[in-house]
Design an enzyme around this catalytic site. Structure first.
Site, PDB file in Angstrom:
ATOM      1  N   LYS A 278      24.291  11.978  48.266  1.00 34.66           N
ATOM      2  CA  LYS A 278      23.349  10.992  48.795  1.00 34.66           C
ATOM      3  C   LYS A 278      22.805  10.126  47.652  1.00 34.66           C
ATOM      4  O   LYS A 278      22.757  10.578  46.518  1.00 34.66           O
ATOM      5  CB  LYS A 278      22.154  11.718  49.456  1.00 34.66           C
ATOM      6  N   ARG A 352      26.365  19.810  61.302  1.00 36.68           N
ATOM      7  CA  ARG A 352      27.225  20.189  62.431  1.00 36.68           C
ATOM      8  C   ARG A 352      28.132  21.359  62.059  1.00 36.68           C
ATOM      9  O   ARG A 352      28.556  22.129  62.900  1.00 36.68           O
ATOM     10  CB  ARG A 352      28.007  18.968  62.916  1.00 36.68           C
TER      11      ARG A 352
HETATM   12  N1  BES Z   1      20.311  15.803  57.046  1.00 37.06           N
HETATM   13  C1  BES Z   1      21.052  14.614  57.234  1.00 37.06           C
HETATM   14  C2  BES Z   1      20.466  13.714  58.331  1.00 37.06           C
HETATM   15  C3  BES Z   1      19.188  13.025  57.990  1.00 37.06           C
HETATM   16  C4  BES Z   1      19.201  11.846  57.278  1.00 37.06           C
HETATM   17  C5  BES Z   1      17.989  13.539  58.410  1.00 37.06           C
HETATM   18  C6  BES Z   1      18.010  11.210  56.973  1.00 37.06           C
HETATM   19  C7  BES Z   1      16.813  12.903  58.100  1.00 37.06           C
HETATM   20  C8  BES Z   1      16.812  11.745  57.376  1.00 37.06           C
HETATM   21  C9  BES Z   1      22.477  14.957  57.629  1.00 37.06           C
HETATM   22  O1  BES Z   1      22.988  16.093  57.058  1.00 37.06           O
HETATM   23  C10 BES Z   1      23.325  13.822  57.161  1.00 37.06           C
HETATM   24  O2  BES Z   1      23.414  13.635  55.989  1.00 37.06           O
HETATM   25  N2  BES Z   1      23.923  13.105  58.100  1.00 37.06           N
HETATM   26  C11 BES Z   1      24.726  11.982  57.774  1.00 37.06           C
HETATM   27  C12 BES Z   1      25.932  12.012  58.678  1.00 37.06           C
HETATM   28  C13 BES Z   1      27.001  11.041  58.276  1.00 37.06           C
HETATM   29  C14 BES Z   1      27.614  11.457  56.969  1.00 37.06           C
HETATM   30  C15 BES Z   1      28.050  11.013  59.363  1.00 37.06           C
HETATM   31  C16 BES Z   1      23.898  10.719  57.999  1.00 37.06           C
HETATM   32  O3  BES Z   1      23.110  10.673  58.939  1.00 37.06           O
HETATM   33  O4  BES Z   1      24.023   9.813  57.184  1.00 37.06           O
HETATM   34 MN    MN Z   2      23.838  15.760  55.170  1.00 34.99          MN
END
Ligand code: BES
Ligand code: MN
Ligand code: ZN
Length: 495
Positions: A278, A352
């Protein structure tokens, strides 16, 4: 905080502060009018003098009114609407608390018997107030050298009408228990990720188990997870020095043979994204990525306090998503507990992966329904903001029950579709399924992914990415949601 419910007349109540409401037409309600008469129109005099306009959340603290047993009267504005909306109730309670936080009084009485709340009866109005009062005093200062000043206020009396007493008493009990579950959820979410790791969450569950005879805890470690074939959960954990845990909480409140409800919580104690790292900004907030698991723990705390006659199983699926040399790469293929193979195209879509093995594991309980709770997608925040949780599932009646529970508990969710047409976005050329579905409909494709593992029971998925915490700013921190929704859903099953 303790609650007392006193039916009957307000005039004779001895209290450090009597809270009365006034609207923008400068009208007192019947309880207020009684007090006004008793103190020879002192309240009306203040109203006529323009000391308060009755705007929502405005307050006026009065001392030494003649003939009253109450040592103070706090007039609080309720605005011009005839019925208070949930968000106005929250503003009202928070205005009352900010007045009392700065006083060294220990008790107060609310004369809210005639106040009308939009779509709420006496029980659910009082419950919302009780919950907001307790939750409003929450502080997380464990890691501060200088602690927040201790609020003296510890007794609230509800001055209600005779025919409201039973409902208001129940409301206080429920509201307080819900707020205490929320506080547990908030504490866990706010805890730093160097302390709150998968083993810490397991210890928290075990501590609860020690306190209650009808809660048993089982913690599955790596070796057992390997034997179970939890390849997706293990893949997420393999980039971290922190070992994963699957925590099973078994609450026995109902009859022995009664099928349980299963609550599955995403417990990523820190989400760096893994090799699909990230960006740095606000990455600290990914400590809240265990908010689903924390909400299950909080729900159990409330459930235990209320001892609801129902069987509930919690499954917390916990890991840390880190990018070490041992981490999964984009392109890796793993085999889930269900036997389905997954191509991990993005290591940041890890939630997931940990959930899918828990969904398969849940089959063994022959559940009446399975609800998973997860901070799953950033896309859900884009779609629904911080007000509303995303809701998806394979069973209309379960979805409707959850929507209604959310409304009743003032912890709302909204349904997104899982139409079959979305499923093909998850096609992989190399495995049974890919773990991402491209840039469109990110919340829905995450839901579609989970649905592949939830075919054997009524199932729903709550995406709480927007609702479980408040980002940045002064209010930053865990919210305790969706504990109220989940408890309401369970309450609705037993009554
Ligand atoms: N934990 C995150 C989702 C999230 C993002 C929660 C921001 C709260 C605030 C999750 O694991 C994630 O990173 N999801 C990705 C999915 C994508 C790679 C398909 C996302 O939402 O960017
Ligand atoms: Mn994630
Ligand atoms: Zn995550």
């Amino acid at each position: 905080m303790e609650f007392l419910v006193k039916p009957g007349s307000v005039e004779t109540l001895e209290t450090s502060a009597l809270v009365l409401t006034v609207n923008e037409q400068l009208q007192l309600d019947s309880q207020g009018q009684l007090i006004d008469t008793l103190c020879a129109g002192a309240l009306s005099a203040h109203l006529q003098a323009g000391d308060i306009q009755g705007k929502l959340g405005q307050t006026l603290l009065l001392h030494n009114l003649a003939n009253l047993k109450a040592r103070r009267v706090l007039l609080v504005g309720i605005g011009k609407d005839e019925e208070l909306s949930d968000s106005n109730v929250r503003k009202l309670v928070s205005a009352i608390l900010s007045t009392f936080k700065n006083l060294s009084i220990k008790d107060a009485t609310l004369a809210f018997a005639d106040l009308t709340f939009k779509d709420r009866n006496a029980y659910s109005s009082a419950r919302l107030v009780a919950e907001c009062l307790v939750d409003g005093l929450y502080v997380f200062d464990q890691f501060k050298s200088e602690k927040a000043p201790i609020v003296q206020l510890n007794l609230i009396t509800f001055a209600c009408h005779q025919d409201q007493q039973v409902a208001v008493e129940k409301a206080c009990k429920h509201g307080k228990a819900i707020a205490s579950g929320m506080a547990f959820t908030r504490d866990l979410g706010n805890m730093p990720p160097n302390i709150c790791h998968p083993r810490y969450l397991a210890e928290q569950a075990q501590e609860l188990g020690k306190l209650h005879k009808n809660l048993s805890i089982e913690v599955l470690e790596e070796k057992q997870l390997e034997e179970l074939g939890a390849g997706a959960l293990l893949a997420v954990a393999q980039g971290s020095d922190q070992p994963p845990r699957m925590i099973i909480m078994n609450y026995h409140g109902g009859k022995r043979a009664e099928q349980p409800y299963v609550l599955i919580g995403k417990g990523i104690t820190f989400d760096t994204g893994g090799i699909s790292l990230k960006p740095g900004a606000s990455m600290d907030e990914m400590k809240y990525d265990m908010g689903g698991a924390a909400s299950v723990l909080g729900t159990f705390k409330t459930l235990l306090e209320l001892q609801l006659p129902i069987n509930v199983i919690g499954v917390l699926t916990c890991a840390e998503n880190m990018p070490s040399g041992g981490a999964t790469r984009p392109g890796d293929i793993v085999t889930s507990m269900s036997g389905q193979t997954i191509e991990i195209l993005n290591t940041d879509a890890e939630g997931r992966l940990v959930l899918c093995d828990a969904l398969t594991y849940a089959e063994r309980f022959k559940p009446q329904a399975v609800i998973n709770i997860a901070t799953l997608t950033g896309a859900c925040i884009v779609a629904l903001g911080s007000q509303t949780s995303g809701l998806m599932g394979n069973n209309l009646s379960l979805i409707e029950s959850l929507l209604s529970a959310g409304k009743q508990a003032s912890d709302v969710a909204w349904q997104l579709p899982l139409f079959d047409d979305y499923q093909e976005l998850l096609d992989s050329p190399f495995a049974d399924i890919a773990n991402i579905g491209g840039p469109k409909a990110g919340t829905i494709t995450a839901g579609c992914f989970l649905s592949r593992f939830a075919k054997k029971y009524p199932w729903a998925h709550l995406d709480i990415a927007g609702t479980a915490w408040i980002s940045g700013g002064k209010e930053k921190g865990a919210t305790g949601r969706p504990v109220p929704l989940l408890i309401q859903y369970l309450l609705d099953r037993v009554q």
